[in-house]
Every structure is written in structure tokens, then in C-alpha cells.
Design an enzyme around this catalytic site. Structure first.
Site, short mmCIF file in Angstrom:
data_model
loop_
_atom_site.label_atom_id
_atom_site.label_comp_id
_atom_site.label_asym_id
_atom_site.label_seq_id
_atom_site.Cartn_x
_atom_site.Cartn_y
_atom_site.Cartn_z
N GLY A 50 42.11 53.30 40.88
CA GLY A 50 41.67 52.36 39.85
C GLY A 50 40.63 51.39 40.38
CB VAL A 59 46.79 30.02 31.94
CG1 VAL A 59 46.66 31.29 32.76
CG2 VAL A 59 47.52 28.93 32.72
CE1 TYR A 150 57.70 26.39 38.47
CE2 TYR A 150 60.02 26.39 39.14
CZ TYR A 150 58.78 27.01 39.09
OH TYR A 150 58.62 28.25 39.66
CB ALA A 153 57.69 25.00 32.06
CE LYS A 154 57.92 29.06 36.21
NZ LYS A 154 56.90 30.12 36.10
N1 LIG Z 1 57.58 31.20 45.15
C1 LIG Z 1 58.74 31.06 44.54
O1 LIG Z 1 59.77 30.78 45.18
C2 LIG Z 1 58.85 31.23 43.06
C3 LIG Z 1 60.13 31.28 42.53
C4 LIG Z 1 60.29 31.46 41.16
C5 LIG Z 1 59.19 31.59 40.36
N2 LIG Z 1 57.94 31.54 40.89
C6 LIG Z 1 56.81 31.68 39.96
O2 LIG Z 1 55.96 32.73 40.39
C7 LIG Z 1 54.65 32.48 39.91
C8 LIG Z 1 53.67 32.65 41.05
O3 LIG Z 1 53.95 31.64 42.00
P1 LIG Z 1 53.73 31.83 43.58
O4 LIG Z 1 54.99 31.51 44.24
O5 LIG Z 1 53.06 33.11 43.84
O6 LIG Z 1 52.80 30.57 43.86
P2 LIG Z 1 51.28 30.45 44.24
O7 LIG Z 1 51.02 28.97 44.23
O8 LIG Z 1 50.97 31.24 45.45
O9 LIG Z 1 50.57 31.13 42.98
C9 LIG Z 1 50.39 30.49 41.76
C10 LIG Z 1 49.07 30.98 41.20
O10 LIG Z 1 48.85 30.42 39.89
C11 LIG Z 1 47.52 29.99 39.83
N3 LIG Z 1 47.34 28.96 38.81
C12 LIG Z 1 47.90 27.72 38.78
N4 LIG Z 1 47.45 27.06 37.69
C13 LIG Z 1 46.62 27.90 37.01
C14 LIG Z 1 45.87 27.81 35.82
N5 LIG Z 1 45.86 26.69 35.09
N6 LIG Z 1 45.14 28.88 35.44
C15 LIG Z 1 45.12 30.01 36.16
N7 LIG Z 1 45.80 30.17 37.32
C16 LIG Z 1 46.54 29.11 37.72
C17 LIG Z 1 47.24 29.47 41.24
O11 LIG Z 1 45.86 29.33 41.48
C18 LIG Z 1 47.90 30.56 42.07
O12 LIG Z 1 47.03 31.66 42.25
C19 LIG Z 1 54.67 31.09 39.28
O13 LIG Z 1 54.77 31.19 37.88
C20 LIG Z 1 55.93 30.48 39.86
O14 LIG Z 1 56.46 29.49 39.02
C21 LIG Z 1 57.74 31.37 42.23
#
Ligand SMILES: NC(=O)c1ccc[n+]([C@@H]2O[C@H](COP(=O)([O-])OP(=O)(O)OC[C@H]3O[C@@H](n4cnc5c(N)ncnc54)[C@H](O)[C@@H]3O)[C@@H](O)[C@H]2O)c1
Length: 249
Positions: A50, A59, A150, A153-154
Site C-alpha cells: 500500500g 481534529v 480526560y 471525554a473517554k
Molecule cells: N499511552 C497510554 O497509556 C494510553 C492509554 C489509554 C488511552 N490512550 C489514548 O491513545 C491515544 C493515543 O495516545 P498515545 O499514548 O499514543 O499518545 P501520544 O501523545 O504519543 O499521541 C497522541 C497523538 O495525538 C495527536 N494529537 C493531539 N491533539 C491533536 C489534534 N488536535 N489534532 C490532531 N492530532 C492531535 C498528537 O500530536 C499525537 O500524535 C489517545 O487518544 C490516548 O488518550 C493512551
């Protein structure tokens, strides 16, 4: 060849999802706010049959979402899957959390999912067997002190997943969510590095005694995008090493 758009795809869990999809022969549209991070993510992907492209998209901004979707329409035959992974976390006690910080988290982690899903609906409806997968969190089903925005939201994301799943079931779009536990990405590494989180204390509470690696979340997202999950919609699958089932003292 199927095409997936991943929000927040340049880092962490979003990047792991992009990598898994590339390996499986998808076209991947990596989106995010930081052009440099997107470019290096695309350059670092192990290539597959791909095509991978990167696009700047916030977003919180419907115009930027619409602009990227128009480009996807020009460059690819279809949009088959939307992965809502972008997210931010702001940690503060509720009695002092500013309204601006509350709004930032809700606008990104909850409204952003609705905005992208609504914007992509027309394209997804045209595809055969389309899917949306929302990346929630265990924070959607448990309280976490200092994370009011947070957790709200979740939790909202899980309700939204059910309603979109219901509304769009007869439009051939399945909508599901994955709720990761503590996962080794910048979001968690930052907290460990500056001392707000302790990896030892976290892993002591996790029955599987370790953090998740991003690819362990990505493979479940991939399952929810595949025909192996063809009769699942509106659901949230928790991927947390057992932390939310741990009632031990
Ligand atoms: N790491 C954890 O322990 C964990 C646990 C539960 C859920 N999550 C969820 O997983 C998802 C990814 O998180 P991650 O841990 O990879 O963190 P991360 O910070 O590495 O990635 C988050 C990404 O979202 C992007 N982002 C933030 N605001 C944005 C916006 N307004 N528009 C576009 N992109 C935007 C950031 O630039 C980044 O690339 C999130 O939704 C987070 O809440 C993470």
C-alpha cells in the site's frame, strides 16, 4: 486496496496502528498537527504494497478535516476506515482545573471523534464494509484523580461509539472502540520522566505486571477493522493487562 485515515497517527499508538496496517497491505493516511512528525513517521514506516501519505489535520478544526478528506477522495479509490486516535491529557485537580484546559481535552478527545466521524460519514458510506475505531481509555470506565476532562471525554467516547454504531449499522459502517490501559508511549513516558508517574507503582497494580506496548493495542484495532469482527458494532474492547478487573487490595 483499502484505505485508512488515522488521526494522531504520527506517534505512539497511532503510529503503531499505521505500521500494522501498512504490513497488512492497507493504504495509510497519517494525520496530525505536526508536519515534521508526520513526515518522519511516513518515512520510518516499513513499506508494504500500500501507499502511505501524511497530511496535517487538527481534529479540533472541521475545515482542516474536510480539506484532508477532499485530498483523500482525489488520491485514493475509497475511504474504508477511520481511526480516531488523536488525544491529549491535561492533569490537574478538579478544584483548580481551568475551563480552558477542560475545553481543550473535551474538544480534542471527544468532540474531535464526533467531528471526524461526521465529516467522514459520506465517504465511509460509499465504501464496502467500512469501519470506525475510536481509541478510548480505561479512563472511560474508572475514575482517575486529576484527570476530570480526560475521564469525562473517554467515558463520552464510549457512549458516542454505541450511538454511532446504532445509527450507522444499517449504512454498512461498524463503529467500535478500544480502551487501552497504561501503554508505553510519550503520553506515559513523559509522566514517568518528570516523576508524576511511577512505572514501578503502575506495574505493581497491573495483573500482567507490565505496561502495554503500542503494537498490542494496534492489533486489536486491526481486528475491529477486519471482517473477523463483522458482527461486532458499538462495543468497546478493553486492552489493559487486567488492571480494571483487579479488585484485590
Ligand atoms: N499511552 C497510554 O497509556 C494510553 C492509554 C489509554 C488511552 N490512550 C489514548 O491513545 C491515544 C493515543 O495516545 P498515545 O499514548 O499514543 O499518545 P501520544 O501523545 O504519543 O499521541 C497522541 C497523538 O495525538 C495527536 N494529537 C493531539 N491533539 C491533536 C489534534 N488536535 N489534532 C490532531 N492530532 C492531535 C498528537 O500530536 C499525537 O500524535 C489517545 O487518544 C490516548 O488518550 C493512551
Amino acid at each position: 486496496m483499502k484505505t485508512a485515515l488515522i488521526t494522531g497517527g504520527a506517534k505512539g499508538i497511532g503510529l503503531a496502528i499505521s505500521q500494522e496496517l501498512m504490513r497488512d497491505g492497507w493504504n495509510v493516511v497519517i494525520t496530525g498537527r505536526d508536519e515534521h512528525a508526520i513526515d518522519s513517521a511516513v518515512a520510518g514506516l516499513t513499506t508494504g504494497p500500500g501507499k502511505a501519505v501524511g497530511k496535517v489535520m487538527d481534529v479540533r478544526d472541521r475545515a482542516s478535516i474536510d480539506a484532508v478528506l477532499a485530498e483523500v477522495r482525489d488520491e485514493f479509490d475509497s475511504l474504508d476506515s477511520l481511526i480516531n486516535c488523536a488525544g491529549v491529557i491535561i492533569r490537574d485537580e478538579s478544584e483548580v482545573l481551568s475551563e480552558a484546559d477542560w475545553e481543550t481535552v473535551i474538544d480534542t478527545d471527544l468532540s474531535g471523534v464526533f467531528r471526524c466521524s461526521q465529516a467522514a460519514f459520506a465517504d465511509l458510506e460509499k465504501a464496502e464494509g467500512a469501519t470506525i475505531v475510536n481509541v478510548g481509555s480505561i479512563a472511560g470506565s474508572v475514575g482517575i484523580a486529576g484527570r476530570a476532562g480526560y475521564t469525562a471525554a473517554k467515558a463520552g467516547l464510549e457512549g458516542l461509539t454505541r450511538t454511532l454504531g446504532l445509527e450507522w449499522a444499517n449504512r454498512d459502517i461498524r463503529v467500535n472502540a478500544v480502551a487501552p490501559g497504561w501503554t508505553r508511549t510519550e503520553m506515559v513516558a513523559g509522566g514517568i520522566k518528570d516523576g508524576r508517574l511511577s512505572e514501578a507503582a503502575l506495574t505493581a497494580r497491573i495483573p500482567q505486571k507490565r505496561l502495554a506496548e503500542p503494537h498490542e493495542i494496534a492489533t486489536v484495532v486491526k481486528f475491529l477493522m477486519s471482517s473477523d469482527s463483522s458482527y461486532i458494532t458499538g462495543q468497546t474492547i478493553t486492552v489493559d493487562g487486567g488492571i480494571t478487573i483487579n479488585g484485590n487490595t
